[in-house]
Write a protein that holds these residues in place. Sequence first.
Motif, mmCIF file in Angstrom:
data_model
loop_
_atom_site.group_PDB
_atom_site.id
_atom_site.type_symbol
_atom_site.label_atom_id
_atom_site.label_comp_id
_atom_site.label_asym_id
_atom_site.label_seq_id
_atom_site.Cartn_x
_atom_site.Cartn_y
_atom_site.Cartn_z
ATOM 1 N N GLN A 70 52.637 35.966 43.244
ATOM 2 C CA GLN A 70 52.399 36.197 44.672
ATOM 3 C C GLN A 70 51.195 37.096 44.879
ATOM 4 O O GLN A 70 50.340 36.836 45.740
ATOM 5 N N TRP A 71 51.088 38.161 44.093
ATOM 6 C CA TRP A 71 49.976 39.097 44.246
ATOM 7 C C TRP A 71 48.638 38.411 43.954
ATOM 8 O O TRP A 71 47.627 38.716 44.595
ATOM 9 N N SER A 72 48.632 37.501 42.984
ATOM 10 C CA SER A 72 47.368 36.862 42.582
ATOM 11 C C SER A 72 46.826 35.920 43.653
ATOM 12 O O SER A 72 45.652 35.526 43.593
ATOM 13 N N THR A 73 47.654 35.549 44.625
ATOM 14 C CA THR A 73 47.195 34.666 45.706
ATOM 15 C C THR A 73 46.574 35.454 46.853
ATOM 16 O O THR A 73 46.058 34.850 47.806
ATOM 17 N N GLN A 74 46.616 36.786 46.795
ATOM 18 C CA GLN A 74 46.115 37.623 47.884
ATOM 19 C C GLN A 74 44.724 38.160 47.557
ATOM 20 O O GLN A 74 44.362 38.334 46.383
ATOM 21 N N LEU A 100 50.845 55.217 39.237
ATOM 22 C CA LEU A 100 49.972 56.062 38.423
ATOM 23 C C LEU A 100 49.426 55.301 37.223
ATOM 24 O O LEU A 100 48.270 55.491 36.822
ATOM 25 N N ILE A 101 50.242 54.424 36.640
ATOM 26 C CA ILE A 101 49.768 53.628 35.508
ATOM 27 C C ILE A 101 48.576 52.773 35.924
ATOM 28 O O ILE A 101 47.576 52.675 35.200
ATOM 29 N N PHE A 102 48.645 52.146 37.097
ATOM 30 C CA PHE A 102 47.509 51.357 37.581
ATOM 31 C C PHE A 102 46.265 52.231 37.715
ATOM 32 O O PHE A 102 45.162 51.811 37.368
ATOM 33 N N LYS A 103 46.432 53.444 38.212
ATOM 34 C CA LYS A 103 45.286 54.351 38.352
ATOM 35 C C LYS A 103 44.685 54.682 36.986
ATOM 36 O O LYS A 103 43.474 54.548 36.768
ATOM 37 N N PHE A 104 45.554 55.111 36.058
ATOM 38 C CA PHE A 104 45.057 55.537 34.752
ATOM 39 C C PHE A 104 44.441 54.380 33.976
ATOM 40 O O PHE A 104 43.400 54.535 33.336
ATOM 41 N N THR A 111 49.154 40.526 29.383
ATOM 42 C CA THR A 111 49.068 39.239 28.677
ATOM 43 C C THR A 111 48.730 38.069 29.592
ATOM 44 O O THR A 111 48.192 37.056 29.136
ATOM 45 N N LYS A 112 49.028 38.193 30.867
ATOM 46 C CA LYS A 112 48.857 37.048 31.766
ATOM 47 C C LYS A 112 47.905 37.298 32.929
ATOM 48 O O LYS A 112 47.535 36.359 33.630
ATOM 49 N N TYR A 113 47.485 38.550 33.160
ATOM 50 C CA TYR A 113 46.675 38.847 34.342
ATOM 51 C C TYR A 113 45.539 39.808 34.028
ATOM 52 O O TYR A 113 45.534 40.497 33.003
ATOM 53 N N ARG A 114 44.578 39.831 34.911
ATOM 54 C CA ARG A 114 43.476 40.794 34.919
ATOM 55 C C ARG A 114 43.427 41.416 36.309
ATOM 56 O O ARG A 114 43.927 40.828 37.274
ATOM 57 N N TRP A 115 42.796 42.565 36.418
ATOM 58 C CA TRP A 115 42.696 43.191 37.738
ATOM 59 C C TRP A 115 41.492 44.129 37.777
ATOM 60 O O TRP A 115 40.944 44.519 36.737
ATOM 61 N N THR A 116 41.089 44.456 38.982
ATOM 62 C CA THR A 116 40.017 45.429 39.184
ATOM 63 C C THR A 116 40.338 46.282 40.402
ATOM 64 O O THR A 116 40.984 45.813 41.348
ATOM 65 N N LYS A 117 39.901 47.523 40.362
ATOM 66 C CA LYS A 117 40.135 48.429 41.487
ATOM 67 C C LYS A 117 39.158 48.116 42.618
ATOM 68 O O LYS A 117 37.965 47.947 42.379
ATOM 69 N N HIS A 142 43.810 50.112 46.554
ATOM 70 C CA HIS A 142 43.813 48.654 46.571
ATOM 71 C C HIS A 142 43.231 48.100 45.275
ATOM 72 O O HIS A 142 42.234 48.606 44.757
ATOM 73 N N ILE A 143 43.858 47.029 44.763
ATOM 74 C CA ILE A 143 43.346 46.343 43.591
ATOM 75 C C ILE A 143 43.367 44.836 43.844
ATOM 76 O O ILE A 143 44.102 44.349 44.694
ATOM 77 N N LYS A 144 42.567 44.112 43.096
ATOM 78 C CA LYS A 144 42.545 42.649 43.115
ATOM 79 C C LYS A 144 43.107 42.170 41.781
ATOM 80 O O LYS A 144 42.683 42.614 40.714
ATOM 81 N N ILE A 145 44.092 41.255 41.837
ATOM 82 C CA ILE A 145 44.731 40.727 40.632
ATOM 83 C C ILE A 145 44.501 39.223 40.557
ATOM 84 O O ILE A 145 44.583 38.528 41.570
ATOM 85 N N TRP A 146 44.202 38.726 39.343
ATOM 86 C CA TRP A 146 44.073 37.281 39.180
ATOM 87 C C TRP A 146 44.657 36.870 37.821
ATOM 88 O O TRP A 146 44.774 37.696 36.901
ATOM 89 N N GLU A 147 45.020 35.618 37.742
ATOM 90 C CA GLU A 147 45.636 35.110 36.519
ATOM 91 C C GLU A 147 44.607 34.954 35.422
ATOM 92 O O GLU A 147 43.478 34.515 35.655
ATOM 93 N N ASN A 148 44.988 35.346 34.210
ATOM 94 C CA ASN A 148 44.119 35.212 33.044
ATOM 95 C C ASN A 148 44.228 33.797 32.500
ATOM 96 O O ASN A 148 45.304 33.377 32.057
ATOM 97 N N ARG A 149 43.142 33.042 32.529
ATOM 98 C CA ARG A 149 43.171 31.648 32.086
ATOM 99 C C ARG A 149 42.421 31.437 30.781
ATOM 100 O O ARG A 149 42.053 30.309 30.430
ATOM 101 N N GLU A 150 42.209 32.525 30.052
ATOM 102 C CA GLU A 150 41.482 32.379 28.767
ATOM 103 C C GLU A 150 42.342 31.658 27.725
ATOM 104 O O GLU A 150 43.533 31.839 27.684
#
Length: 483
Positions: A166-170, A302-306, A450-456, A475-483
Amino acid sequence: MVIIMWILGLSIVAVLVIYVFHWIIILTDPKFRNRSSLPPGSMGFPFIGETFQFMIPSYSLDIHPFITKRIQRFGPIFRTSLFYQPIVISTDREFNNYLIQQEGKLVELWAGPVSNMFQQFGESEIFFGNIHKHIRSITLNHIGPERIREKLIPLFEEMILNTFHQWSTQTSIDVKQSITKMNFQFFAKFFFGYDIENLPRNTERISEELFTNFTEGLKTIPLNIPGTNYHKCLEEWKKAIKIVKNILEARRNSPEKYRGDILDQAINDLEKNKVMNDDQIVFVILGIWFASSASISSIIQLIFKFLSDHPCVIEELRGEHEDILRSRDKSSSSLTWKEYKSMKFTQQVLNETLRFSTLLPGLLRIALKDIHFDEYVIPANWIILISTPSLHMNSEIYKDPLTFNPGRWKELDSLTVTKNFKPFGGGLAQCPGAELTRAFIATFLHVLVTKYRWTKIKGGKVIRNPILGFKDEFHIKIWENRE
């Protein structure tokens, strides 16, 4: 103008009267007759004490300035007054470990502002004595290591996979809002069968703002006045209490609706041994729900921040979790307990995050009798705050304590960790949800790396007031890792 002057004059007189009576009470209280034996410190203003100073924001990962300034002035153990309570704050490692060992003898758990809030509904006794022991037993039956091993990790993984999809579609997600919603919905369904997503239209709902308002309510002066965060918090809890009571009644009247969750066990235990009444069961369910959801949410934020600030940590995490995938017989199988227990670096990342993260500014205990330590006497019924941030930021134990460094945990021996790392409390009152928290977050990280990437996208600056959180939206952007 005359009316304004009258109001001002009456206000000044009222403050003076309150001040005089406050000190009359203090000077006639036996606890204060031998004040030289109390730890040094200041009790601040009448009634409110030093609460306002305690809540002044700090924009650092470090110990709150309220603590550091008083350590410099009074030493590692000092007295103050917060939220209408005389309190001793300890940053002394020896004394803190002694108190934890004396659980049930010299001190017992005190729920602090949470207890005060529940007193509004006449239920603060659930934090003490046999009821508290019974709650701990129920909790461990449902979220202890055995239950996690047998059932919960695949359940966590399935929910987390759906959430990430769901998050990866936003376009982007607000980290705090999105993670709070995820835990709010999952644990409501898990603990008492409250399926928020599938409720009929026009059904009264427990708002997701319950957690936000509750957390904000804990950080404010407890004044039940319309417009205050405390009042908003109480109103949300009244609504939640009503809804959970209705669920309890429906279960009791229709045994076929039993799900085998914590609510079912509480109902069965009530019928067998009458340890708790209906109202207490409702507060227990809400308390376990909040504690699990809010603590896990704050840690993941906090984990996302670090991780966003330390890409090299992400790569090492990804390597560990991809090794797990490669070692499986079937690539489509779910995460297992054995795999979870093999995640050494993941646990180091979690430990390092827990070192910074606190849902409360320390461990709260109440003195059951007068406590003698060195030249000090802490009177019975006084509150003691064991300052865990002071313990976790000690440069003698943790080199460069303000630096996020998971690798430090390779060098720390088990005895040092036991004495100087208390993210879930200690002794008999250690949080029964500790393993649940670790397993849930480890599963979350497994799916993430293992399945996603993201950026702040924006935000991520911290604020401590005195609980660590975010100054602004993150705010972060998440997308599925298709490698």
